[in-house]
Scaffold this motif. Structure first.
Motif, PDB file in Angstrom:
ATOM      1  N   ASN A 165      92.006 -24.726  84.635  1.00 46.34           N
ATOM      2  CA  ASN A 165      92.353 -24.611  86.048  1.00 46.34           C
ATOM      3  C   ASN A 165      93.026 -23.265  86.305  1.00 46.34           C
ATOM      4  O   ASN A 165      94.095 -22.995  85.754  1.00 46.34           O
ATOM      5  CB  ASN A 165      93.299 -25.760  86.425  1.00 46.34           C
ATOM      6  N   PRO A 166      92.444 -22.392  87.148  1.00 42.55           N
ATOM      7  CA  PRO A 166      93.030 -21.066  87.394  1.00 42.55           C
ATOM      8  C   PRO A 166      94.465 -21.121  87.921  1.00 42.55           C
ATOM      9  O   PRO A 166      95.241 -20.187  87.688  1.00 42.55           O
ATOM     10  CB  PRO A 166      92.085 -20.455  88.442  1.00 42.55           C
ATOM     11  N   THR A 167      94.832 -22.201  88.609  1.00 37.67           N
ATOM     12  CA  THR A 167      96.191 -22.295  89.148  1.00 37.67           C
ATOM     13  C   THR A 167      97.229 -22.491  88.051  1.00 37.67           C
ATOM     14  O   THR A 167      98.426 -22.327  88.281  1.00 37.67           O
ATOM     15  CB  THR A 167      96.299 -23.469  90.149  1.00 37.67           C
ATOM     16  N   ILE A 234      74.086 -16.939  84.665  1.00 46.42           N
ATOM     17  CA  ILE A 234      75.455 -16.422  84.651  1.00 46.42           C
ATOM     18  C   ILE A 234      76.294 -17.150  83.607  1.00 46.42           C
ATOM     19  O   ILE A 234      77.019 -16.530  82.821  1.00 46.42           O
ATOM     20  CB  ILE A 234      76.096 -16.562  86.051  1.00 46.42           C
ATOM     21  N   ASP A 235      76.184 -18.469  83.597  1.00 47.06           N
ATOM     22  CA  ASP A 235      76.949 -19.285  82.649  1.00 47.06           C
ATOM     23  C   ASP A 235      76.617 -18.901  81.206  1.00 47.06           C
ATOM     24  O   ASP A 235      77.515 -18.706  80.373  1.00 47.06           O
ATOM     25  CB  ASP A 235      76.632 -20.760  82.895  1.00 47.06           C
ATOM     26  N   ALA A 253      87.394 -30.516  77.153  1.00 49.33           N
ATOM     27  CA  ALA A 253      86.452 -31.490  77.716  1.00 49.33           C
ATOM     28  C   ALA A 253      85.955 -31.057  79.097  1.00 49.33           C
ATOM     29  O   ALA A 253      85.288 -31.820  79.787  1.00 49.33           O
ATOM     30  CB  ALA A 253      87.109 -32.866  77.804  1.00 49.33           C
ATOM     31  N   ASN A 254      86.271 -29.843  79.489  1.00 46.14           N
ATOM     32  CA  ASN A 254      85.826 -29.319  80.785  1.00 46.14           C
ATOM     33  C   ASN A 254      84.301 -29.335  80.870  1.00 46.14           C
ATOM     34  O   ASN A 254      83.611 -29.135  79.873  1.00 46.14           O
ATOM     35  CB  ASN A 254      86.353 -27.885  80.961  1.00 46.14           C
ATOM     36  N   ARG A 255      83.772 -29.557  82.073  1.00 49.23           N
ATOM     37  CA  ARG A 255      82.318 -29.669  82.272  1.00 49.23           C
ATOM     38  C   ARG A 255      81.583 -28.429  81.774  1.00 49.23           C
ATOM     39  O   ARG A 255      80.455 -28.533  81.277  1.00 49.23           O
ATOM     40  CB  ARG A 255      82.004 -29.908  83.747  1.00 49.23           C
ATOM     41  N   VAL A 256      82.193 -27.240  81.896  1.00 48.81           N
ATOM     42  CA  VAL A 256      81.494 -26.020  81.476  1.00 48.81           C
ATOM     43  C   VAL A 256      81.389 -25.919  79.961  1.00 48.81           C
ATOM     44  O   VAL A 256      80.632 -25.092  79.429  1.00 48.81           O
ATOM     45  CB  VAL A 256      82.187 -24.740  82.026  1.00 48.81           C
TER      46      VAL A 256
END
Length: 261
Positions: A165-167, A234-235, A253-256
């Motif tokens: 999460n960038p935040t 891009i990915d 476990a992030n989707r990416v």
């Protein structure tokens, strides 16, 4: 009036009790499911059926461990990396820790009180590994720990892709996050335009005749195909170019990260 009030109170109590029973049963079922999942995971570890079959070494009872393919002994420190990472001559313990990390086929544990150079030692082990492997996955429990390691790697010119999460990423590492790197890719402006065109077309679909809708659907299909094509491109390039992919344990476990090996 008093009888009616008493009746309403009893009805309310019954409703509350019924609700509590339902919630309790639901929680009990949830706990049972969690326990069953943990037991299945434990069995898989003991029997060597997990992603890392050597994790059975961490279970007291011992697991069914496969034969370990030993690699050639690796030199813990090269002069180039020593100059790159350490400000001063590494201590014998740091050199030993790096040696263990590089030559252990499963899990190496480095322990030490604060200020003893654990992070520097870890960065050195990662840097040395990058001389032998095309890519390294770096995980830590907290975002702060991940960012701290990443900063040291970035300062030494390592291409880092920060997942999460960038935040919750510090300002210095923000430009290295997956989201920022994705938006900075040369093909992103075209992808953004296509996505905008898709939204605009979909919002105006109802105003069109049946014949026009058939034509629009065909155009939408082509636009969506191109958008997916660009997203995949891009990915793939972001991950292929990264020497270090960094995230928290939860972030792994992030989707990416799905289908990444």
């Amino acid at each position: 009036m008093a009888e009616k009030t008493g009746s309403n109170k009893k009805d309310a109590e019954k409703a509350i009790n019924a609700f509590v029973d339902v919630v309790s049963e639901s929680l009990a079922n949830g706990d049972k499911i969690q326990i069953e999942r943990r037991m299945r995971a434990r069995s898989a570890i003991l029997e060597g059926r997990c992603a890392n079959p050597l994790l059975g070494l961490l279970i007291e009872e011992g697991g069914i461990l496969p034969d370990i393919q030993r690699v050639t002994k690796l030199k813990p420190l090269t002069s180039f990396v020593k100059e790159k990472i350490f400000r001063h001559e590494p201590t014998p313990k740091q050199t030993e820790a790096i040696d263990v990390a590089l030559n252990t086929p499963d899990i190496a544990l480095v322990q030490g009180p604060p200020g003893t150079g654990k992070t520097t030692t870890l960065v050195e082990a990662i840097y040395e590994t990058l001389h032998r492997e095309p890519q390294v996955l770096v995980c830590a429990q907290s975002n702060t720990a991940v960012d701290w390691i990443c900063e040291k790697l970035v300062d030494r010119g390592v291409n880092v892709l920060r997942i999460g999460n960038p935040t919750r990423v510090n300002d210095k590492m923000l430009s290295f996050t997956y989201e920022r790197r994705f938006e900075s890719h040369p093909d992103y402006p075209e992808l953004w335009s296509i996505r905008k065109a898709i939204r605009d077309i979909q919002s105006n679909m109802r105003k069109k005749s049946r014949e026009e809708r058939d034509t629009i659907r065909n155009r939408l299909s082509r636009l969506k195909f191109r958008a997916t094509e660009l997203e995949v491109k891009i990915d793939t390039e972001l991950f292929d170019e990264a020497r270090v992919v960094a995230c928290t344990l939860v972030g792994s476990a992030n989707r990416v990260m799905m289908n990444r090996h």
